[in-house]
Design a protein around this motif. Structure first.
Motif: not given
Lengths: 402, 139
Positions: B77-93
């Motif tokens: 979640l770019a807006a929160a500088e979250a960069t995890g990749t284990l689960g779906p991207s919230l930016d894409q979803l």
């Protein structure tokens, strides 16, 4: 012939885009019906690890959940790998693991002589080839009315594929047999779990009853090729007749255990319970699949004249005995022909019913019966997580005969 | 949707109750708007407008470190500088608030259930924030 009244409700469930289509002036029912069953062009790109899939055949729910569009399922029993659905619980490991597949290691525990073996060694112990239906537990979630969290799969989180690998029994025999007291086969996936999270919260580790030791295979080949990363290569546990989640990908540990896995995915996840209840270990686990079928052609519209209605049917752990087809929303049924080849009890069977229908709108559906006399249910009662909608009512398609 | 954990949870403060009433109002509005989806975009903007700078900071803090496990461990979640990749991207979803809230409560697939880890107030805050920054609510 009368044109039957059809139920539209189930076409309205799912992605917001479907409802948008129904409210935009100039877009009729056909447009949202097409989108609901997945015949429109993809809007989200395929993820890198599955970039080799056929884009027009796939609905991309998320980068971890790719659905096969309903009319892309054919009549030759086996689903080609490039349109097979993908459901990964976690991001796949690095693709380097399939580049050197024979070097992949699996730890065997709960046997007389526990040890780690490579795929190369497993290939020396025996080979079996088993066609199975792979079906995600959530297949049909989008057909329920309650909006359960997770991808709103329709029919396309399922496919029949052919696996080749070593029978688990052969491995167990080579390792001196199962330890006393074991009641489950517990399989652990090789996904890389990052820091900052308790592994049991996200670990893909599933236990199945030990009786399956004689049917499980550890597969390195799918549809004639090494198992792709997207489908669990280098090595995947195949538990024939069981929902997809039990078919652990990138398996790195196989243990014969007295208790079920402590991982949340086993203890509270994939448990069938009424809507509103939390998951708990005393609820039924998503293990054996139910008898189910659905029509794959025609699905939206077709010219009048002779029509070959066809679809797929399977019985979980039992072979399919018969399939009936209705073109009037379940008021009357006709016996369909089961197509050869019969790929065995765990595969699905294609069926066909030739009909001639005058112009009009029809609700077409199918109803399978397995060898034990279990008949596909008419409707599926809601369950909290929206698992496996198998009712022939909402699996029906609304078809316009032109 | 189960909200069984809301009432007995002593962690829900008076401010939380006020916030929840606001969010519930929004949720009700969102529900009504499903019938008239043309109005959905303004609803998303309302959700974003409902969050103060302070609330957005709290949401980001929950997402990146406090949620236990933090959303950012698994999700992007770019807006929160979250960069995890284990689960779906919230930016894409780009989920709406209701989707996020349902995921937090139910824990689809291997995602943990947050109903006993977070207060309803915290889950509503995260849901509103994610919907605002990843759900198409950007101005």
């Amino acid at each position: 012939m009368d044109t039957p009244v059809v139920h539209r409700r189930h076409f309205l469930i799912g992605a917001a885009g479907v409802a948008v289509a129904s409210t935009v002036p100039g877009m009729g029912g056909l447009a949202f019906a097409q989108e609901a069953i997945g015949t429109q062009a993809p809007t989200t790109p395929l993820p890198d690890y599955a970039s080799w899939k056929k884009p027009e055949a796939m609905i991309v729910h998320t980068e971890l959940t790719l659905e096969t569009r309903r009319p892309f399922i054919g009549t030759s029993s086996v689903v080609p790998s490039n349109i097979l659905f993908v459901r990964n619980n976690l991001e796949p490991p690095d693709s380097a693991i399939v580049a050197d597949a024979d070097a992949w290691e699996v730890a065997f525990e709960g046997v007389a002589q526990p040890r780690t073996m490579t795929v190369r060694e497993l290939k020396q112990l025996g080979i079996a080839t088993v066609p199975t239906v792979l079906q995600c537990s959530g297949n049909g979630r989008g057909l329920f009315d309650h909006e359960a969290s997770g991808s709103p799969w329709l029919t396309g989180a399922a496919g029949c594929v052919v696996w080749s690998g070593v029978p688990l029994r052969a491995v167990v025999d080579a390792l001196g047999g199962v330890a006393e007291g074991a009641r489950f086969v517990t399989n652990t996936g090789g996904e890389v779990i990052p820091e900052g999270i308790d592994a049991n919260e996200v670990l893909v580790e599933r236990s199945v009853p030990i009786e399956n030791v004689d049917t499980i295979i550890l597969a390195w080949e799918m549809n004639g090729e090494p198992v792709p990363l997207a489908h669990g290569g280098p090595l995947r546990v195949i538990v024939p007749g069981y929902y997809g989640v039990n078919n652990v990908k990138y398996v790195k540990r196989i243990a014969f255990t007295e208790a079920e896995s402590e991982a949340d995915i086993q203890q509270t996840g994939y448990r069938v319970r009424p809507v509103g209840e939390s998951g708990a270990p005393d609820q039924p686990s998503m293990w054996q699949m139910k008898v189910k079928s659905w029509v794959t052609h025609p699905v939206v519209e077709t010219p009048s004249g002779p029509i070959q209605i066809h679809g797929v049917a399977f019985g979980g752990i039992n072979p399919v005995q018969r399939v009936e087809v209705s073109t009037d929303d379940g008021q009357s049924w006709q016996e369909a022909q089961l197509l050869d080849p019969d790929l065995g009890r765990y595969a699905w069977r294609s069926f066909v019913l030739p009909v001639e229908l005058p112009s009009g709108t029809y609700s077409i559906t199918s109803r399978a019966t397995d060898s034990e006399g279990n008949v596909q249910e008419q409707t599926t009662e809601p369950n909290h997580r929206g698992y496996d909608y198998s009712g022939w009512d909402r699996l029906a398609v609304e078809v316009t005969v032109l | 949707m189960s909200e069984r954990r809301l009432a007995p949870d002593s962690r829900v403060s008076a401010n939380g109750a006020l916030f929840i009433s606001v969010v519930c109002g929004l949720a009700l509005a969102a529900g009504l708007l499903q019938v008239q989806l043309q109005a959905q975009e303004p609803a998303e903007q309302d959700a974003e407008a409902a969050l103060s700078e302070e609330e957005m900071d709290v949401a980001r803090q929950l997402i990146t470190s406090d949620a236990g496990p933090a959303c950012a461990v698994c999700h992007q979640l770019a807006a929160a500088e979250a960069t995890g990749t284990l689960g779906p991207s919230l930016d894409q979803l780009k989920p709406d608030a209701q989707t996020v809230r349902a995921a937090l409560l139910e824990g689809p697939g291997v995602m943990p259930e947050y109903g006993d880890k977070l207060t309803m107030e915290q889950m509503e805050l995260i849901s509103a924030y994610v919907a605002a920054v990843a759900g198409g609510g950007q101005p």
